[in-house]
Motif scaffolding. Structure first.
Motif, PDB file in Angstrom:
ATOM      1  N   SER A 150       0.737  -1.352  -0.081  1.00 51.62           N
ATOM      2  CA  SER A 150      -0.041   0.021  -0.129  1.00 51.62           C
ATOM      3  C   SER A 150       0.801   1.140  -0.033  1.00 51.62           C
ATOM      4  O   SER A 150       2.170   1.096   0.111  1.00 51.62           O
ATOM      5  CB  SER A 150      -0.847  -0.162   1.270  1.00 51.62           C
ATOM      6  N   VAL A 151       0.287   2.475  -0.134  1.00 50.46           N
ATOM      7  CA  VAL A 151       0.907   3.604  -0.034  1.00 50.46           C
ATOM      8  C   VAL A 151       0.248   4.341   0.882  1.00 50.46           C
ATOM      9  O   VAL A 151      -1.079   4.739   0.709  1.00 50.46           O
ATOM     10  CB  VAL A 151       1.125   4.531  -1.453  1.00 50.46           C
ATOM     11  N   GLY A 152       0.758   5.037   1.946  1.00 56.26           N
ATOM     12  CA  GLY A 152       0.339   6.036   2.764  1.00 56.26           C
ATOM     13  C   GLY A 152       0.206   7.555   2.330  1.00 56.26           C
ATOM     14  O   GLY A 152       1.110   7.847   1.692  1.00 56.26           O
ATOM     15  N   VAL A 153      -0.924   8.182   2.358  1.00 54.47           N
ATOM     16  CA  VAL A 153      -1.058   9.530   2.151  1.00 54.47           C
ATOM     17  C   VAL A 153      -1.336  10.190   3.169  1.00 54.47           C
ATOM     18  O   VAL A 153      -2.319  10.104   3.828  1.00 54.47           O
ATOM     19  CB  VAL A 153      -2.149   9.513   1.074  1.00 54.47           C
ATOM     20  N   ASP A 154      -0.586  11.337   3.584  1.00 53.79           N
ATOM     21  CA  ASP A 154      -0.937  12.198   4.616  1.00 53.79           C
ATOM     22  C   ASP A 154      -0.728  13.650   3.771  1.00 53.79           C
ATOM     23  O   ASP A 154       0.338  14.050   3.573  1.00 53.79           O
ATOM     24  CB  ASP A 154       0.260  12.169   5.730  1.00 53.79           C
ATOM     25  N   ALA A 155      -1.913  14.266   3.633  1.00 57.67           N
ATOM     26  CA  ALA A 155      -2.105  15.445   2.791  1.00 57.67           C
ATOM     27  C   ALA A 155      -3.043  16.521   3.390  1.00 57.67           C
ATOM     28  O   ALA A 155      -3.790  16.315   4.248  1.00 57.67           O
ATOM     29  CB  ALA A 155      -2.591  15.104   1.397  1.00 57.67           C
ATOM     30  N   THR A 156      -2.976  17.767   2.606  1.00 58.16           N
ATOM     31  CA  THR A 156      -3.588  18.691   2.909  1.00 58.16           C
ATOM     32  C   THR A 156      -4.444  19.151   1.403  1.00 58.16           C
ATOM     33  O   THR A 156      -3.559  19.459   0.441  1.00 58.16           O
ATOM     34  CB  THR A 156      -3.057  19.909   3.517  1.00 58.16           C
ATOM     35  N   LEU A 157      -5.832  19.039   1.234  1.00 57.09           N
ATOM     36  CA  LEU A 157      -6.270  19.784   0.212  1.00 57.09           C
ATOM     37  C   LEU A 157      -6.832  21.219   0.520  1.00 57.09           C
ATOM     38  O   LEU A 157      -7.518  21.455   1.566  1.00 57.09           O
ATOM     39  CB  LEU A 157      -7.518  18.932  -0.121  1.00 57.09           C
ATOM     40  N   ARG A 158      -6.256  22.254  -0.388  1.00 58.58           N
ATOM     41  CA  ARG A 158      -7.016  23.584  -0.380  1.00 58.58           C
ATOM     42  C   ARG A 158      -7.825  23.930  -1.344  1.00 58.58           C
ATOM     43  O   ARG A 158      -7.512  23.682  -2.592  1.00 58.58           O
ATOM     44  CB  ARG A 158      -5.626  24.635  -0.285  1.00 58.58           C
ATOM     45  N   ALA A 159      -9.175  23.783  -1.105  1.00 61.70           N
ATOM     46  CA  ALA A 159     -10.155  24.086  -2.196  1.00 61.70           C
ATOM     47  C   ALA A 159     -10.468  25.356  -2.412  1.00 61.70           C
ATOM     48  O   ALA A 159     -11.057  25.994  -1.186  1.00 61.70           O
ATOM     49  CB  ALA A 159     -11.380  23.032  -2.125  1.00 61.70           C
ATOM     50  N   VAL A 160     -10.172  26.201  -3.627  1.00 53.14           N
ATOM     51  CA  VAL A 160     -10.764  27.242  -3.758  1.00 53.14           C
ATOM     52  C   VAL A 160     -11.934  27.016  -4.823  1.00 53.14           C
ATOM     53  O   VAL A 160     -11.704  26.449  -5.914  1.00 53.14           O
ATOM     54  CB  VAL A 160     -10.088  28.347  -4.177  1.00 53.14           C
ATOM     55  N   GLY A 161     -13.212  27.175  -4.420  1.00 57.29           N
ATOM     56  CA  GLY A 161     -14.387  26.593  -5.264  1.00 57.29           C
ATOM     57  C   GLY A 161     -14.514  25.295  -4.873  1.00 57.29           C
ATOM     58  O   GLY A 161     -14.067  24.805  -3.608  1.00 57.29           O
ATOM     59  N   CYS A 162     -14.953  24.371  -5.531  1.00 66.53           N
ATOM     60  CA  CYS A 162     -15.029  22.773  -5.120  1.00 66.53           C
ATOM     61  C   CYS A 162     -13.966  21.892  -5.848  1.00 66.53           C
ATOM     62  O   CYS A 162     -13.756  22.138  -7.141  1.00 66.53           O
ATOM     63  CB  CYS A 162     -16.594  22.499  -5.517  1.00 66.53           C
ATOM     64  N   ARG A 163     -13.262  21.179  -4.924  1.00 65.84           N
ATOM     65  CA  ARG A 163     -12.124  20.328  -5.510  1.00 65.84           C
ATOM     66  C   ARG A 163     -12.169  18.982  -4.651  1.00 65.84           C
ATOM     67  O   ARG A 163     -12.611  19.114  -3.726  1.00 65.84           O
ATOM     68  CB  ARG A 163     -10.796  21.084  -5.295  1.00 65.84           C
ATOM     69  N   LEU A 182      -3.279  -0.450  -9.296  1.00 67.98           N
ATOM     70  CA  LEU A 182      -3.199  -1.634  -8.333  1.00 67.98           C
ATOM     71  C   LEU A 182      -4.408  -1.085  -7.249  1.00 67.98           C
ATOM     72  O   LEU A 182      -4.966  -1.841  -6.813  1.00 67.98           O
ATOM     73  CB  LEU A 182      -2.125  -1.412  -7.699  1.00 67.98           C
ATOM     74  N   GLY A 183      -4.856   0.396  -7.348  1.00 69.88           N
ATOM     75  CA  GLY A 183      -5.861   0.763  -6.372  1.00 69.88           C
ATOM     76  C   GLY A 183      -5.830   2.301  -6.643  1.00 69.88           C
ATOM     77  O   GLY A 183      -4.952   2.921  -6.991  1.00 69.88           O
ATOM     78  N   ALA A 184      -6.819   2.844  -6.090  1.00 74.95           N
ATOM     79  CA  ALA A 184      -7.282   4.271  -6.134  1.00 74.95           C
ATOM     80  C   ALA A 184      -8.218   4.873  -5.003  1.00 74.95           C
ATOM     81  O   ALA A 184      -8.857   4.022  -4.625  1.00 74.95           O
ATOM     82  CB  ALA A 184      -7.621   4.630  -7.355  1.00 74.95           C
ATOM     83  N   VAL A 185      -7.856   6.023  -4.463  1.00 77.99           N
ATOM     84  CA  VAL A 185      -8.658   6.566  -3.636  1.00 77.99           C
ATOM     85  C   VAL A 185      -8.719   8.007  -4.087  1.00 77.99           C
ATOM     86  O   VAL A 185      -8.270   8.542  -4.694  1.00 77.99           O
ATOM     87  CB  VAL A 185      -8.167   6.468  -1.900  1.00 77.99           C
ATOM     88  N   SER A 186      -9.845   8.662  -3.372  1.00 75.17           N
ATOM     89  CA  SER A 186     -10.318  10.006  -3.658  1.00 75.17           C
ATOM     90  C   SER A 186     -11.044  10.670  -2.414  1.00 75.17           C
ATOM     91  O   SER A 186     -11.703   9.921  -1.894  1.00 75.17           O
ATOM     92  CB  SER A 186     -11.556   9.963  -4.823  1.00 75.17           C
ATOM     93  N   THR A 187     -10.882  11.896  -2.068  1.00 72.62           N
ATOM     94  CA  THR A 187     -11.812  12.536  -1.196  1.00 72.62           C
ATOM     95  C   THR A 187     -13.122  12.745  -1.965  1.00 72.62           C
ATOM     96  O   THR A 187     -13.297  12.860  -3.015  1.00 72.62           O
ATOM     97  CB  THR A 187     -11.069  14.021  -0.996  1.00 72.62           C
ATOM     98  N   SER A 188     -14.264  13.238  -1.119  1.00 71.30           N
ATOM     99  CA  SER A 188     -15.225  13.665  -1.500  1.00 71.30           C
ATOM    100  C   SER A 188     -15.019  15.211  -1.880  1.00 71.30           C
ATOM    101  O   SER A 188     -14.001  15.694  -1.652  1.00 71.30           O
ATOM    102  CB  SER A 188     -16.406  13.547  -0.323  1.00 71.30           C
ATOM    103  N   PRO A 189     -16.059  15.765  -2.774  1.00 64.94           N
ATOM    104  CA  PRO A 189     -15.803  17.309  -2.947  1.00 64.94           C
ATOM    105  C   PRO A 189     -15.868  18.017  -1.901  1.00 64.94           C
ATOM    106  O   PRO A 189     -16.547  17.903  -0.721  1.00 64.94           O
ATOM    107  CB  PRO A 189     -17.016  17.451  -3.949  1.00 64.94           C
ATOM    108  N   LYS A 190     -14.741  18.981  -1.845  1.00 64.92           N
ATOM    109  CA  LYS A 190     -14.462  19.955  -0.498  1.00 64.92           C
ATOM    110  C   LYS A 190     -14.705  21.408  -1.366  1.00 64.92           C
ATOM    111  O   LYS A 190     -14.217  21.551  -2.378  1.00 64.92           O
ATOM    112  CB  LYS A 190     -13.239  19.867   0.045  1.00 64.92           C
ATOM    113  N   CYS A 191     -15.402  22.276  -0.449  1.00 63.52           N
ATOM    114  CA  CYS A 191     -15.566  23.678  -1.366  1.00 63.52           C
ATOM    115  C   CYS A 191     -15.255  24.586  -0.358  1.00 63.52           C
ATOM    116  O   CYS A 191     -15.691  24.796   0.780  1.00 63.52           O
ATOM    117  CB  CYS A 191     -17.228  23.654  -1.535  1.00 63.52           C
TER     118      CYS A 191
END
Length: 133
Positions: free
Chosen positions: A56-69, A83-92
């Motif tokens: 696996s690959v661990g993700v430790d992140a920050t999403l800054r959304a201007v508008g919806c991202r 091999l695999g994928a993940v996504s955040t839900s939309p953040k506005c």
């Protein structure tokens, strides 16, 4: 008396042998490799660190959304198969910190990860490729 002395000498020899064969204090296993990432689109970004584990690959992140991202991560094997994928839900109009694992259940794990900053409808705005160190 000799038995007590022999027992004491034998015990001291065993203790010394155990100490000489023991690993150094504070010895630890090597840490998993990490890779920093940064995908910026206008004033929005997703940035953080990827930690490369065996399956696996661990993700430790920050999403800054201007508008919806949203942020999307895909782990790929050496042959280019996903091999695999993940996504955040939309953040506005917010800053969102998160930690997630990306599955990479193959021998040796992921060879690289694609990180995308998407619009609110999951359409990629900008992506970056990050190779396993």
């Amino acid at each position: 008396m000799k038995t007590h002395l022999a027992a004491a000498v034998g015990s001291a020899a065993l203790t010394a042998g155990a100490l000489l064969g023991a690993p150094a204090a504070g010895a630890q296993t090597a840490a998993y490799p990490t890779t920093p990432f940064d995908v910026t689109y206008g004033a929005s970004y997703v940035r953080g660190t990827l930690t490369w584990y065996n399956r696996s690959v661990g993700v430790d992140a920050t999403l800054r959304a201007v508008g919806c991202r949203r942020a999307w991560f895909g782990a790929y094997g050496a042959s280019g198969n996903q091999l695999g994928a993940v996504s955040t839900s939309p953040k506005c109009d917010t800053t969102y910190k998160f930690k997630v694992p990306i599955p990479a259940d193959a021998p040796g794990g992921a060879a690289y990860v694609i990180v995308c900053l998407d619009d609110g409808n999951a359409n990629p705005l900008k992506c970056g490729r990050y190779n396993r160190p």
